[in-house]
Every structure is written in structure tokens, then in C-alpha cells.
Design an enzyme around this catalytic site. Structure first.
Site, short mmCIF file in Angstrom:
data_model
loop_
_atom_site.label_atom_id
_atom_site.label_comp_id
_atom_site.label_asym_id
_atom_site.label_seq_id
_atom_site.Cartn_x
_atom_site.Cartn_y
_atom_site.Cartn_z
N GLU A 20 36.97 -9.88 -59.44
CA GLU A 20 36.73 -9.06 -60.62
C GLU A 20 35.99 -9.85 -61.70
O GLU A 20 36.13 -11.07 -61.78
CB GLU A 20 38.09 -8.62 -61.19
CG GLU A 20 38.57 -7.32 -60.59
CD GLU A 20 39.86 -6.83 -61.22
OE1 GLU A 20 40.42 -7.54 -62.07
OE2 GLU A 20 40.29 -5.74 -60.83
N PHE A 21 35.25 -9.17 -62.51
CA PHE A 21 34.53 -9.75 -63.65
C PHE A 21 33.57 -10.86 -63.23
O PHE A 21 33.28 -11.78 -63.99
CB PHE A 21 35.51 -10.26 -64.72
CG PHE A 21 36.54 -9.24 -65.08
CD1 PHE A 21 36.15 -8.00 -65.61
CD2 PHE A 21 37.89 -9.47 -64.89
CE1 PHE A 21 37.10 -7.03 -65.93
CE2 PHE A 21 38.83 -8.52 -65.21
CZ PHE A 21 38.45 -7.28 -65.73
N ARG A 22 33.16 -10.82 -61.98
CA ARG A 22 32.16 -11.78 -61.46
C ARG A 22 32.65 -13.22 -61.46
O ARG A 22 31.86 -14.16 -61.46
CB ARG A 22 30.83 -11.65 -62.21
CG ARG A 22 30.34 -10.23 -62.21
CD ARG A 22 28.84 -10.10 -62.31
NE ARG A 22 28.45 -8.72 -62.04
CZ ARG A 22 28.08 -8.27 -60.84
NH1 ARG A 22 28.03 -9.07 -59.82
NH2 ARG A 22 27.76 -7.02 -60.68
N ILE A 23 33.98 -13.41 -61.48
CA ILE A 23 34.51 -14.78 -61.36
C ILE A 23 34.63 -15.07 -59.86
O ILE A 23 35.72 -15.29 -59.34
CB ILE A 23 35.88 -14.92 -62.07
CG1 ILE A 23 35.85 -14.28 -63.45
CG2 ILE A 23 36.30 -16.38 -62.16
CD1 ILE A 23 34.90 -14.96 -64.42
N HIS A 24 33.52 -14.99 -59.20
CA HIS A 24 33.54 -15.15 -57.74
C HIS A 24 33.88 -16.59 -57.37
O HIS A 24 33.83 -17.48 -58.21
CB HIS A 24 32.17 -14.79 -57.16
CG HIS A 24 31.65 -13.48 -57.65
ND1 HIS A 24 32.37 -12.32 -57.57
CD2 HIS A 24 30.48 -13.18 -58.27
CE1 HIS A 24 31.66 -11.34 -58.09
NE2 HIS A 24 30.52 -11.83 -58.53
#
Ligand SMILES: Cc1cc2nc3c(=O)[nH]c(=O)nc-3n(C[C@H](O)[C@H](O)[C@H](O)COP(=O)(O)O)c2cc1C
Length: 200
Positions: free
Chosen positions: A176-180
Site C-alpha cells: 500500500e502507498f507504494r512502500i513496495h
């Protein structure tokens, strides 16, 4: 950490995610993008199916004289890309390595397992060459059918498997939220793997 359960060994991690892709119902977990580069360094990419993988590498089958076959013979480096959106929150696997042809025994055995129609298609196709009309291809198919009528279809001599021996494998886990989360495995001199995280 999003993927705290990764193995120390890259191929074991691949196996685990490949299994998860089956359970998650990926439409085709074996479909992968295969990128090659010609000697002028221009890349090209296409979809292929992964037909085998083990400690020796990742295998696909194709015509050796098609575009990718010619490029890989001139420059035996390839990159493979899998995208499994249904696994966890989306997983991407990038594999890079040197390419070698599989043994004749291995290629014969895989070719023999294919449906007869696919075997005849392999004889009829001059992969990546100009085709003047669909009718020409159909004529070549009909010729292959009559040539091999009543007997087993042998593997065409210029159709085989290519194996990518991985030197780098990167696993990307969506979050989520691009906290890959990205994990890069690199083959070390001892033949084992080192692993480190990359900024997403
Ligand atoms: C889902 C899918 C799977 C494919 N699997 C293969 C394959 O296993 N082997 C193959 O030679 N071509 C396969 N193709 C066709 C290739 O994408 C490509 O058109 C062909 O190999 C010629 O590529 P080239 O001109 O770069 O050599 C597949 C295409 C799709 C869309």
C-alpha cells in the site's frame, strides 16, 4: 517488512512464489516476458512460456533461427520478467543471466510431449521470417502433415530449448502507498546467493 519469509537461496524463493501463483489462480504463471539484445545493443522483448526450471536455470523452447534465437546466439544474455498480480499484493520477478541451449535429449523429450498439431506447426513455421500469405503457411502445414503421416513427428533440428542461468534475481513485492519492497539476489563467487534490499 512485507516479505519476511524469503529464503536465503533465490531459486527456493522463486519456487515458493511460483507455487503461490498457482494457488492464487494466476491465469498463466508460466507466461514471462523475455528480453534479448542484438549486437547493436538494441533490445527486443516478447512473451514466452516457462517450460522447466531447476538449479540449472529457466528453460523456454523456440526456433533457434527466429529473431530471439539469432540474437541469443550472437549475444547470449537474456532478461526474464514475470508479473503475478494475484500473488500477495502483486509480485514481479526479474531474472538476468547467460543463455545456453539445452541438450538434444532434453529438447527431444519436451518436443515429444507436445500435441501433434504444435509439433507440425514447428516444422511449418520459419519463425520471424516474412510470410507472404496465410495460405502459404497452411500449405506448409499440409506438407508437414503428409511428410509425417502415420509416424511420430521428430523435433526440427533448429527448434530447441534455451536455458537462462540466473546471475541476478529480483523480487518486487507490492504494498500500500507504494512502500513496495525489493529484494535483489546476486550469485556470488562460491556459487551461492547474496541478498540485499533495494529502495523501491
Ligand atoms: C502467451 C504467449 C506465449 C508464447 N509462448 C511462446 C513460446 O513458448 N515459444 C515461442 O517461440 N513463442 C511463443 N510465443 C510467441 C512469441 O511471443 C513470439 O511472437 C515468437 O516467439 C517470435 O519471437 P521472435 O521474432 O522475437 O523470435 C508466445 C506468445 C504468447 C502471447
Amino acid at each position: 517488512m512485507i516479505a519476511p519469509d524469503l529464503h536465503a537461496e533465490a531459486l527456493a524463493t522463486f519456487d515458493r512464489l511460483f507455487d503461490e501463483a498457482a494457488v492464487a489462480g494466476e491465469p498463466d504463471r508460466t507466461a514471462m516476458i523475455v528480453a534479448t539484445a542484438a549486437l547493436d545493443a538494441r533490445p527486443s522483448a516478447r512473451t514466452l512460456l516457462l517450460k522447466a526450471h531447476d538449479a540449472r536455470g529457466f528453460v523456454f523452447y523456440t526456433h533457434l533461427d527466429g529473431r530471439k534465437g539469432r540474437e541469443l546466439q550472437a549475444n547470449p544474455h537474456a532478461a526474464l520478467l514475470f508479473h503475478w498480480p494475484r500473488v500477495r499484493n502483486g509480485v514481479q520477478v526479474r531474472i538476468e543471466g547467460v543463455v545456453d541451449t539445452v541438450s538434444d535429449v532434453e529438447a527431444d523429450s519436451y518436443f515429444a510431449s507436445r500435441p501433434r498439431g504444435s509439433q507440425l506447426g514447428a516444422w511449418a513455421s520459419k519463425q520471424s521470417e516474412t510470410l507472404d500469405s496465410r495460405a502459404t503457411f497452411e500449405q506448409r502445414l499440409a506438407k508437414a502433415e503428409s511428410d509425417f503421416d502415420g509416424r511420430e513427428v521428430p523435433r526440427p533440428p533448429r527448434w530447441s530449448g534455451l536455458r537462462v542461468k540466473p546471475e541476478r534475481i529480483e523480487f518486487w513485492f507490492g504494498a500500500e502507498f507504494r512502500i513496495h519492497e525489493r529484494w535483489l539476489y546476486e550469485r556470488n563467487r562460491a556459487g551461492g546467493w547474496t541478498k540485499r534490499m533495494l529502495y523501491p
